[in-house]
Design a protein around this motif. Structure first.
Motif, PDB file in Angstrom:
ATOM      1  N   VAL A 104      46.165  33.845  38.491  1.00 43.15           N
ATOM      2  CA  VAL A 104      45.394  32.602  38.387  1.00 43.15           C
ATOM      3  C   VAL A 104      45.088  32.136  39.806  1.00 43.15           C
ATOM      4  CG1 VAL A 104      45.345  30.242  37.524  1.00 43.15           C
ATOM      5  CG2 VAL A 104      46.519  32.024  36.210  1.00 43.15           C
ATOM      6  N   LEU A 105      43.818  32.127  40.139  1.00 42.83           N
ATOM      7  CA  LEU A 105      43.357  31.772  41.484  1.00 42.83           C
ATOM      8  C   LEU A 105      42.487  30.523  41.365  1.00 42.83           C
ATOM      9  CD1 LEU A 105      42.274  35.354  42.667  1.00 42.83           C
ATOM     10  CD2 LEU A 105      44.570  34.360  42.640  1.00 42.83           C
ATOM     11  N   GLY A 106      43.030  29.392  41.758  1.00 46.09           N
ATOM     12  CA  GLY A 106      42.320  28.131  41.607  1.00 46.09           C
ATOM     13  C   GLY A 106      41.644  27.676  42.877  1.00 46.09           C
ATOM     14  N   GLY A 107      40.422  27.164  42.741  1.00 42.53           N
ATOM     15  CA  GLY A 107      39.717  26.574  43.874  1.00 42.53           C
ATOM     16  C   GLY A 107      39.356  27.558  44.967  1.00 42.53           C
ATOM     17  N   VAL A 161      35.955  33.422  34.689  1.00 42.85           N
ATOM     18  CA  VAL A 161      35.768  32.155  35.396  1.00 42.85           C
ATOM     19  C   VAL A 161      36.092  31.025  34.425  1.00 42.85           C
ATOM     20  CG1 VAL A 161      34.155  30.666  36.618  1.00 42.85           C
ATOM     21  CG2 VAL A 161      34.019  33.146  36.900  1.00 42.85           C
ATOM     22  N   ARG A 162      37.188  30.331  34.688  1.00 43.35           N
ATOM     23  CA  ARG A 162      37.596  29.227  33.816  1.00 43.35           C
ATOM     24  C   ARG A 162      36.810  27.959  34.125  1.00 43.35           C
ATOM     25  NH1 ARG A 162      44.095  29.232  33.626  1.00 43.35           N
ATOM     26  NH2 ARG A 162      43.776  28.061  35.546  1.00 43.35           N
ATOM     27  N   LEU A 193      33.120  26.264  44.333  1.00 42.24           N
ATOM     28  CA  LEU A 193      34.475  26.777  44.167  1.00 42.24           C
ATOM     29  C   LEU A 193      34.670  27.204  42.716  1.00 42.24           C
ATOM     30  CD1 LEU A 193      36.615  24.200  46.202  1.00 42.24           C
ATOM     31  CD2 LEU A 193      35.928  26.503  46.898  1.00 42.24           C
ATOM     32  N   LEU A 194      35.484  28.253  42.534  1.00 42.70           N
ATOM     33  CA  LEU A 194      35.754  28.792  41.216  1.00 42.70           C
ATOM     34  C   LEU A 194      37.237  28.682  40.883  1.00 42.70           C
ATOM     35  CD1 LEU A 194      33.750  32.163  41.379  1.00 42.70           C
ATOM     36  CD2 LEU A 194      32.910  29.911  40.702  1.00 42.70           C
ATOM     37  N   TRP A 195      37.509  28.507  39.609  1.00 46.02           N
ATOM     38  CA  TRP A 195      38.867  28.593  39.080  1.00 46.02           C
ATOM     39  C   TRP A 195      38.869  29.805  38.159  1.00 46.02           C
ATOM     40  CZ3 TRP A 195      36.999  24.477  41.337  1.00 46.02           C
ATOM     41  CH2 TRP A 195      37.871  23.636  42.036  1.00 46.02           C
TER      42      TRP A 195
END
Length: 361
Positions: free
Chosen positions: A132-135, A152-153, A334-336
């Motif tokens: 899980v890679l946030g921001g 992409v959440r 930015l992607l979550w």
């Protein structure tokens, strides 16, 4: 002279405090964000990272890439234990909301260094399961292992203002409608009393400003049926600790804007090099002054202060809001994301050797 060989390793972290000197050494040689600094990453780290793992790259003895991840606690309804980059996986602790996240990489390093770090991570004990890679910026996606699928959440625009684009004051760069509204608001506040921007001078004053910011922030959001950012006790505890942690060329600025004796609002901004992030705020939105645009006035005064101080960027961070569009003259994204790997039955099986090292020329 030949370039020193590159080594990439993945290992559990037994002593987070000992990691501080290694991290800050690389930080001085990288163009990371405040959220990638040890001030943020190391804040209450022993509490947030219960099963920490480090992916690192070195040239000789010198670190050139670092990423701190936490393996989430085992959930009774799931087979895997997801890995979180720079987060804990516990919603209450992750309420502090990381942005501009990613591997910390030294300036001038090889373009494929991130690829090698992720490949090393995928090749050890995490062959199955989720990351899980946030921001993170969209540029992270092409560097991730092809063995995983990327979901992409969420994706959020990040409006910002390039303060040094022209020498003109910030107000003069806005649309004619925005200029008109803000000049009217400024005149109205000045009729109440002289406008003044103050940055907390020490930790005690900063904590007092944060308390006042919390009061205005929570009053606004709870009045609209929302919990507000301070609903989680950990959020406030984290930020009170963060005030005392900043290093060279960075700060957590707690700002108060007043009109005479009347408080217009408070801002909590992160300063890192020439970059300023508008992280949190609390404004006087009482009925008699809401029409005076207290939030926009506070941001305008802060932006002008930072412009005159030689700062490069005023970043409004992720999310849509009309006031951000009013002030912004540039934007990124930015992607979550969630990376799902094959062989979920392998996830969580610990190999006999806790560290993997790949050598490359």
């Amino acid at each position: 002279m030949a370039e020193e060989p590159l080594s990439v390793a993945v290992r559990p972290v037994d002593n987070l405090r000992a990691l501080a000197s290694v991290w800050t050494d690389l930080e001085a040689r990288a163009d990371g964000s405040f959220f990638q600094s040890w001030a943020w990453t190391g804040c209450l780290a022993e509490e947030r990272f219960t099963d920490p793992w480090l992916v690192s790259a070195h040239r000789g003895e010198k670190p050139v890439a670092l990423g701190l991840l936490n393996r989430a606690a085992r959930h009774p309804l799931r087979l895997d234990r997801p890995l979180y980059l720079g987060e804990s996986g516990v919603p209450a602790m992750d309420s502090v909301f990381v942005e501009h996240n990613g591997l910390l990489i030294a300036r001038g390093e090889a373009a494929d260094l991130a690829d090698r770090c992720w490949a090393a991570l995928a090749g050890v004990m995490f062959k199955g399961g989720r990351w899980v890679l946030g921001g993170v910026p969209r540029s992270v996606c092409p560097t991730l292992p092809v063995t995983g699928t990327i979901h992409v959440r969420a994706h959020r625009p990040v409006p910002y203002h390039e303060l040094l684009r022209t020498p003109a004051p910030v107000l003069d760069r806005l649309s004619s409608n925005a200029r008109q509204q803000l000049r009217r608001a400024l005149r109205s506040w000045e009729a109440i009393g002289p406008l003044r921007l103050e940055i907390a001078r020490d930790e005690t004053e900063a904590e007092n400003y944060l308390t006042a910011l919390k009061g205005l922030h929570q009053r606004y959001w709870t009045g609209r049926g929302k919990p507000g950012a301070f609903a989680e006790p950990f959020f406030e505890r984290f930020h009170r600790a963060l005030i005392r942690r900043t290093g060279i060329d960075q700060s957590v600025d707690l700002i108060r804007v007043t009109a005479g004796a009347h408080v217009v609002g408070y801002l909590q901004n992160f300063v890192h090099g020439g970059w300023v992030a508008a992280y949190q705020s609390g404004f006087d939105f009482s009925p008699e002054v809401e029409r005076l645009k207290p939030g926009m006035v506070c941001h305008l005064l802060a932006m002008e202060y930072y412009r005159q101080a030689g700062m490069r960027t005023y970043d409004f961070l992720g999310g849509e809001a009309r006031y951000k569009r009013t002030f912004a003259n540039a934007e990124t994204e930015l992607l979550w994301i969630e990376v799902r790997h094959k062989s979920p039955w392998l996830f969580g099986r610990r190999k006999a050797a806790p560290s993997y090292t790949a050598q490359a020329g």
